[in-house]
Design a protein around this motif. Structure first.
Motif, PDB file in Angstrom:
ATOM      1  N   LEU A 200       0.833  -1.209   0.000  1.00 29.74           N
ATOM      2  CA  LEU A 200       0.000   0.000   0.000  1.00 29.74           C
ATOM      3  C   LEU A 200       0.867   1.258   0.000  1.00 29.74           C
ATOM      4  N   ILE A 201       1.985   1.218   0.721  1.00 26.40           N
ATOM      5  CA  ILE A 201       2.911   2.354   0.708  1.00 26.40           C
ATOM      6  C   ILE A 201       3.448   2.584  -0.699  1.00 26.40           C
ATOM      7  N   ALA A 202       3.789   1.486  -1.385  1.00 23.40           N
ATOM      8  CA  ALA A 202       4.305   1.605  -2.747  1.00 23.40           C
ATOM      9  C   ALA A 202       3.263   2.196  -3.678  1.00 23.40           C
ATOM     10  N   VAL A 203       2.024   1.716  -3.573  1.00 24.95           N
ATOM     11  CA  VAL A 203       0.963   2.217  -4.448  1.00 24.95           C
ATOM     12  C   VAL A 203       0.737   3.708  -4.198  1.00 24.95           C
ATOM     13  N   GLY A 204       0.701   4.094  -2.923  1.00 22.50           N
ATOM     14  CA  GLY A 204       0.494   5.496  -2.604  1.00 22.50           C
ATOM     15  C   GLY A 204       1.654   6.386  -2.996  1.00 22.50           C
ATOM     16  N   GLY A 205       2.882   5.873  -2.885  1.00 23.19           N
ATOM     17  CA  GLY A 205       4.049   6.697  -3.144  1.00 23.19           C
ATOM     18  C   GLY A 205       4.502   6.731  -4.573  1.00 23.19           C
ATOM     19  N   LEU A 206       4.274   5.673  -5.329  1.00 27.46           N
ATOM     20  CA  LEU A 206       4.813   5.581  -6.681  1.00 27.46           C
ATOM     21  C   LEU A 206       3.830   5.991  -7.766  1.00 27.46           C
ATOM     22  N   THR A 207       2.557   5.879  -7.544  1.00 24.84           N
ATOM     23  CA  THR A 207       1.581   6.152  -8.587  1.00 24.84           C
ATOM     24  C   THR A 207       1.607   7.624  -8.988  1.00 24.84           C
ATOM     25  N   GLY A 208       1.877   7.845 -10.268  1.00 28.98           N
ATOM     26  CA  GLY A 208       1.780   9.192 -10.811  1.00 28.98           C
ATOM     27  C   GLY A 208       2.905  10.132 -10.458  1.00 28.98           C
ATOM     28  N   GLU A 209       3.956   9.660  -9.841  1.00 24.53           N
ATOM     29  CA  GLU A 209       5.053  10.536  -9.441  1.00 24.53           C
ATOM     30  C   GLU A 209       6.324  10.143 -10.179  1.00 24.53           C
ATOM     31  N   SER A 210       6.720  10.922 -11.157  1.00 30.23           N
ATOM     32  CA  SER A 210       7.905  10.576 -11.939  1.00 30.23           C
ATOM     33  C   SER A 210       9.166  10.584 -11.082  1.00 30.23           C
ATOM     34  N   GLY A 211       9.219  11.465 -10.100  1.00 27.75           N
ATOM     35  CA  GLY A 211      10.379  11.477  -9.215  1.00 27.75           C
ATOM     36  C   GLY A 211      10.515  10.177  -8.448  1.00 27.75           C
ATOM     37  N   TRP A 212       9.381   9.631  -7.989  1.00 31.29           N
ATOM     38  CA  TRP A 212       9.421   8.355  -7.282  1.00 31.29           C
ATOM     39  C   TRP A 212       9.839   7.241  -8.223  1.00 31.29           C
ATOM     40  N   PHE A 213       9.427   7.320  -9.494  1.00 30.26           N
ATOM     41  CA  PHE A 213       9.853   6.265 -10.425  1.00 30.26           C
ATOM     42  C   PHE A 213      11.356   6.313 -10.631  1.00 30.26           C
ATOM     43  N   TYR A 214      11.891   7.530 -10.703  1.00 37.09           N
ATOM     44  CA  TYR A 214      13.339   7.647 -10.840  1.00 37.09           C
ATOM     45  C   TYR A 214      14.032   6.969  -9.663  1.00 37.09           C
ATOM     46  N   ARG A 215      13.523   7.188  -8.469  1.00 34.60           N
ATOM     47  CA  ARG A 215      14.130   6.564  -7.290  1.00 34.60           C
ATOM     48  C   ARG A 215      13.937   5.051  -7.317  1.00 34.60           C
ATOM     49  N   PHE A 216      12.781   4.610  -7.804  1.00 37.98           N
ATOM     50  CA  PHE A 216      12.548   3.164  -7.909  1.00 37.98           C
ATOM     51  C   PHE A 216      13.549   2.537  -8.860  1.00 37.98           C
ATOM     52  N   SER A 217      13.789   3.208  -9.999  1.00 41.92           N
ATOM     53  CA  SER A 217      14.681   2.655 -11.003  1.00 41.92           C
ATOM     54  C   SER A 217      16.079   2.438 -10.445  1.00 41.92           C
ATOM     55  N   TYR A 218      16.539   3.328  -9.618  1.00 43.88           N
ATOM     56  CA  TYR A 218      17.911   3.242  -9.143  1.00 43.88           C
ATOM     57  C   TYR A 218      18.034   2.741  -7.704  1.00 43.88           C
TER      58      TYR A 218
END
Length: 317
Positions: A200-218
């Motif tokens: 649930l934290i991932a869904v809330g934090g990653l959805t729609g946020e390109s900055g969070w995707f950048y952090r996820f990628s790395y």
């Protein structure tokens, strides 16, 4: 001497010499009695059992038998952490897709990491429902998937999680192999209950946020924060148990310093890279920083064992 017997005797080198002399024949005989008539090599579980027994006896020989309960406590905390991270990353694999960001994908998932995270979530389920050997086997399978995803992804040119994500997960999993055999059912449920909360934290934090995707990628998302939570939990456990004269928490804290350090690997490597003139995702910087963390963590634990007071008799692990 049969090949199988000779190989079991070779495995017994894990034990101190005086222990081998006193009980080696008995141990080998027990394993041979349990082995099938056509077996030529010790099973993986037997190898792990012999090596674990050898480590226990060597620790007792140097007066550090109370490290063993500490490792078991660290194993519980490690497995809870690994399962929580698996829940987070499994959800992240779904909500960060190539359709959103234009990056390569693995079917409907962001990377091949979905196979790894599914393995860890399966291990949490098996830990609840099956006997302890099955639970350890499931953790071993998850570890195998964690280690295999990098070469397999490279071979077939598939996207995968970064080293910053996989290395701490594997370290937590290795510690989780020492999880206690006998645990109450409600305690076994904790890792499985943590996973959906992390998702649930991932869904809330990653959805729609390109900055969070950048952090996820790395590999930076959630990892340093998770390391901080793990460290604080271990410190609290050490303080509470110490008040009762129980040193398990202190040993668990020392053992967990290495995975906590690896959970902070990304920001550490990111700060080192400019100093050595490398890119922020340079593989050599990451592996060098990881090696330094592992060596420092190991040296700290060895130093603690070496300076430990020997005035009292260790209780069995």
């Amino acid at each position: 001497m049969r090949d199988l017997e000779r190989r079991y005797r070779q495995l017994l080198r894990a034990y101190p010499a005086d222990y081998r002399q006193a009980r080696g024949a008995e141990i080998v005989g027990t394993y041979l009695d349990m082995a099938g008539p056509d077996r030529r090599w010790p099973s993986i579980l037997d190898v792990a059992d012999v090596l674990a027994g050898g480590v226990r006896e060597r620790l007792r020989a140097v007066g550090a038998a109370d490290l063993i309960p500490g490792v078991r406590l660290a194993a519980v905390l490690s497995f809870i952490t690994a399962t929580g991270l698996a829940g987070f990353w499994a959800a992240a694999e779904v909500v960060t897709t190539s359709g959103m960001w234009g990056s390569p994908a693995f079917g409907p998932f962001a990377t091949t990491g979905i196979v790894v995270w599914a393995g860890w979530l399966l291990a949490a389920v098996v830990h609840v429902l099956a006997p302890a050997p099955w639970g350890r086997g499931a953790i071993g399978l998850a570890l195998l998937l964690t280690g295999a995803v990098m070469p397999v992804a490279a071979l077939f040119e598939l996207p995968r999680p970064y080293l910053f994500v996989l290395l701490p997960q594997a370290t937590l999993g290795l510690l989780a192999l020492a999880i206690p055999t006998h645990m109450m059912r409600r305690h076994r449920l904790i890792p499985l209950a943590i996973a959906p909360a992390a998702a649930l934290i991932a869904v809330g934090g990653l959805t729609g946020e390109s900055g969070w995707f950048y952090r996820f990628s790395y590999g930076a998302a959630i990892l340093p924060e998770t390391g901080a939570v793990l460290l604080l939990t271990a410190m609290l456990a050490a303080a509470v148990l110490s008040l009762r004269g129980d040193v398990r928490g202190l040993w668990a804290l020392l053992v967990l310093l290495t995975p906590v350090g690896l959970l902070a690997l990304y920001p550490l490597a990111e700060n080192i890279a400019p100093v050595v003139g490398a890119g922020y995702a340079d593989f050599r910087v990451a592996t060098g920083a990881a090696a330094a963390i592992v060596i420092l963590g190991g040296m700290t634990l060895v130093a603690a064992i070496a300076i430990r007071p020997r005035g009292r008799q260790d209780r069995p692990g």
